[in-house]
Write a protein that holds these residues in place. Structure first.
Motif, PDB file in Angstrom:
ATOM      1  N   HIS A 246       0.653   8.399   2.493  1.00 39.83           N
ATOM      2  CA  HIS A 246       0.877   7.150   1.771  1.00 39.83           C
ATOM      3  C   HIS A 246      -0.494   6.530   1.521  1.00 39.83           C
ATOM      4  O   HIS A 246      -1.112   5.975   2.433  1.00 39.83           O
ATOM      5  CB  HIS A 246       1.766   6.228   2.617  1.00 39.83           C
ATOM      6  CG  HIS A 246       2.596   5.302   1.819  1.00 39.83           C
ATOM      7  ND1 HIS A 246       3.229   4.211   2.354  1.00 39.83           N
ATOM      8  CD2 HIS A 246       2.934   5.295   0.498  1.00 39.83           C
ATOM      9  CE1 HIS A 246       3.903   3.572   1.411  1.00 39.83           C
ATOM     10  NE2 HIS A 246       3.733   4.213   0.290  1.00 39.83           N
ATOM     11  N   ARG A 248      -3.484   4.313  -0.831  1.00 36.10           N
ATOM     12  CA  ARG A 248      -3.758   3.192  -1.739  1.00 36.10           C
ATOM     13  C   ARG A 248      -5.251   2.960  -1.795  1.00 36.10           C
ATOM     14  O   ARG A 248      -6.011   3.377  -0.901  1.00 36.10           O
ATOM     15  CB  ARG A 248      -3.054   1.926  -1.246  1.00 36.10           C
ATOM     16  CG  ARG A 248      -3.504   1.450   0.132  1.00 36.10           C
ATOM     17  CD  ARG A 248      -2.806   0.168   0.553  1.00 36.10           C
ATOM     18  NE  ARG A 248      -3.126  -0.195   1.932  1.00 36.10           N
ATOM     19  CZ  ARG A 248      -4.208  -0.870   2.298  1.00 36.10           C
ATOM     20  NH1 ARG A 248      -5.086  -1.275   1.368  1.00 36.10           N
ATOM     21  NH2 ARG A 248      -4.429  -1.157   3.566  1.00 36.10           N
ATOM     22  N   HIS A 250      -8.540   0.751  -1.404  1.00 37.12           N
ATOM     23  CA  HIS A 250      -8.928  -0.333  -0.498  1.00 37.12           C
ATOM     24  C   HIS A 250      -8.877  -1.668  -1.254  1.00 37.12           C
ATOM     25  O   HIS A 250      -9.386  -1.793  -2.361  1.00 37.12           O
ATOM     26  CB  HIS A 250     -10.337  -0.091   0.044  1.00 37.12           C
ATOM     27  CG  HIS A 250     -10.787  -1.146   1.019  1.00 37.12           C
ATOM     28  ND1 HIS A 250     -10.319  -1.204   2.305  1.00 37.12           N
ATOM     29  CD2 HIS A 250     -11.653  -2.198   0.870  1.00 37.12           C
ATOM     30  CE1 HIS A 250     -10.873  -2.230   2.920  1.00 37.12           C
ATOM     31  NE2 HIS A 250     -11.682  -2.844   2.081  1.00 37.12           N
ATOM     32  N   SER A 252      -6.111  -2.996  -2.339  1.00 42.92           N
ATOM     33  CA  SER A 252      -4.906  -3.007  -3.172  1.00 42.92           C
ATOM     34  C   SER A 252      -3.689  -2.895  -2.277  1.00 42.92           C
ATOM     35  O   SER A 252      -3.740  -2.329  -1.187  1.00 42.92           O
ATOM     36  CB  SER A 252      -4.934  -1.837  -4.166  1.00 42.92           C
ATOM     37  OG  SER A 252      -3.673  -1.654  -4.769  1.00 42.92           O
ATOM     38  N   ASN A 253      -2.573  -3.459  -2.724  1.00 41.99           N
ATOM     39  CA  ASN A 253      -1.320  -3.343  -1.962  1.00 41.99           C
ATOM     40  C   ASN A 253      -0.347  -2.371  -2.613  1.00 41.99           C
ATOM     41  O   ASN A 253       0.830  -2.345  -2.275  1.00 41.99           O
ATOM     42  CB  ASN A 253      -0.662  -4.714  -1.803  1.00 41.99           C
ATOM     43  CG  ASN A 253      -0.272  -5.341  -3.134  1.00 41.99           C
ATOM     44  OD1 ASN A 253      -0.555  -4.775  -4.191  1.00 41.99           O
ATOM     45  ND2 ASN A 253       0.363  -6.496  -3.093  1.00 41.99           N
ATOM     46  N   CYS A 254      -0.807  -1.594  -3.578  1.00 42.26           N
ATOM     47  CA  CYS A 254       0.053  -0.640  -4.286  1.00 42.26           C
ATOM     48  C   CYS A 254      -0.182   0.750  -3.707  1.00 42.26           C
ATOM     49  O   CYS A 254      -1.117   1.441  -4.105  1.00 42.26           O
ATOM     50  CB  CYS A 254      -0.239  -0.670  -5.785  1.00 42.26           C
ATOM     51  SG  CYS A 254       0.846   0.405  -6.733  1.00 42.26           S
ATOM     52  N   ALA A 255       0.653   1.142  -2.748  1.00 43.45           N
ATOM     53  CA  ALA A 255       0.515   2.441  -2.100  1.00 43.45           C
ATOM     54  C   ALA A 255       1.440   3.458  -2.758  1.00 43.45           C
ATOM     55  O   ALA A 255       2.540   3.122  -3.205  1.00 43.45           O
ATOM     56  CB  ALA A 255       0.830   2.331  -0.608  1.00 43.45           C
ATOM     57  N   ASP A 290      -2.162   4.747   4.690  1.00 43.26           N
ATOM     58  CA  ASP A 290      -1.274   3.825   5.410  1.00 43.26           C
ATOM     59  C   ASP A 290      -0.330   4.554   6.350  1.00 43.26           C
ATOM     60  O   ASP A 290      -0.084   4.109   7.473  1.00 43.26           O
ATOM     61  CB  ASP A 290      -0.451   2.995   4.417  1.00 43.26           C
ATOM     62  CG  ASP A 290      -1.234   1.837   3.834  1.00 43.26           C
ATOM     63  OD1 ASP A 290      -2.296   1.491   4.396  1.00 43.26           O
ATOM     64  OD2 ASP A 290      -0.797   1.275   2.810  1.00 43.26           O
TER      65      ASP A 290
END
Length: 346
Positions: A246, A248, A250, A252-255, A290
């Motif tokens: 998983h 993404r 660094h 960013s919250n879009c994984a 993640d």
């Protein structure tokens, strides 16, 4: 798994000027109006009214005694009552628009639109089609795939009633209807593979310095999944394992969950997936892991695969019936019966 809250039993409502399909369902009992058990109007009833469901080709198993055919007359009566309600609403809206329009128009407003029962039924079918198309778009267009490059597979006994209109809405030009589509759920369950998945959080940078750590974690999870499958199915089962990270950027919250065969291949897979879904890449930006995830699949060989040969000629229709189509109204349409020896026509 993406579920669709629209099916043959989905109830039909007219609320505040809107056509609403479901999520309430008529179920198998009492079922739709056509089941003759006092049920509500449902999508199946709309298809009966439009001629897409021909009652005489169904067994006489409906009604309280389960010895009657589908009730086409009751369906039309119910739709006529609903249509009257809709037309009364439209007329009232027209009066309000004229009364509140002002401007010295002289009262010469246009007449309120009057809908027919067939138009009402088709409107509900279009709402149901859109509900079916929405999760397909989420799996294709939203992830960078063009639906026009794919074939729509009709699934379930009633899939053919919505397949063409759904494909048209999705921009797809080909629909595949398996001759056993009505039992594909049971058939697929018999052939389905057994899957075990394990996922763990793993907060670290995707960098060569962490590759050994990631590979060790993935290997440990794979061994855990394989052991669980063998304990359930025996030592002789064939197992295929897939690795996922998983990932993404660094900050960013879009994984994105990415699959690859080796740890050092996840980076390129992530960049390609991100480019396809969002249309750009973030250069010189660190990538963060993640979670790590492993999926192990035990494959079954219950039935042999069979190749379908192309038919030499188009099949002959069994009969011709009247079916209501969008844009052209009632149209004479052919009815084809599925035969054991029939092959698909290219």
């Amino acid at each position: 798994i993406n579920t669709v809250e629209a099916g043959g039993g989905s109830c039909l409502f007219f609320r505040a000027g809107l056509f609403v399909v479901g999520p309430e369902s008529a179920g198998a009992h009492p079922g739709p109006v056509c089941y003759r058990k006092g049920g509500p109007l449902a999508i199946t009833d709309a298809n009966v009214l439009l001629g897409r469901v021909q009652p005489r080709h169904f067994p006489r198993i409906f009604g309280p005694a389960e010895n009657e055919p589908l009730d086409a007359e009751g369906v039309r009566d119910a739709f006529e009552r609903l249509t009257a309600t809709i037309n009364a609403f439209l007329a009232e809206q027209q009066l309000q628009d004229v009364g509140g329009g002002g401007g010295g128009g002289g009262g010469g407003g246009t007449a309120a639109r009057v809908m027919t029962p067939e138009e009402v039924a088709l409107g509900f079918v279009r709402v149901a089609d859109e509900a079916m198309c929405r999760p397909i778009r989420a799996l294709t267009t939203a992830q960078g795939f063009d639906t026009a490059d794919h074939v729509l597979a009709s699934f379930g006994g009633a899939g053919g009633q919505h397949a063409c209109s759904s494909a048209r809405a999705l921009g797809m030009s080909t629909v595949f209807v398996h001759r056993h589509s009505g039992i594909l759920s049971a058939y697929g369950l018999a052939l389905s593979s057994v899957v075990k998945e394990v996922q763990e959080p793993q907060a670290c940078d995707y960098a060569p310095a962490n590759f050994a750590r990631l590979e060790a974690t993935l290997g440990r999870l794979e061994a855990e999944c394989r052991a669980k499958l063998r304990a359930q199915l025996g030592d002789g089962v064939r197992v295929r394992a897939a690795w996922f990270l998983h990932l993404r950027y660094h900050g960013s919250n879009c994984a994105i969950m990415v699959e690859a065969g080796r740890v050092d291949q996840f980076g390129e897979a992530f960049f390609a997936r991100y480019q396809r879904e969002f249309g750009f890449r973030l250069l010189d930006r660190a990538v963060v892991v993640d979670d790590v995830r492993v999926r192990a699949t035990a494959h079954t060989d219950t039935l042999p695969q069979a190749r379908l040969e192309c038919a030499a000629a188009a099949p002959e229709p069994h009969e011709h019936v009247q079916v209501y189509h969008e844009g052209c109204g009632w149209t004479t349409s052919p009815v084809f019966f599925s035969r054991p020896a029939a092959a698909r026509l290219r």
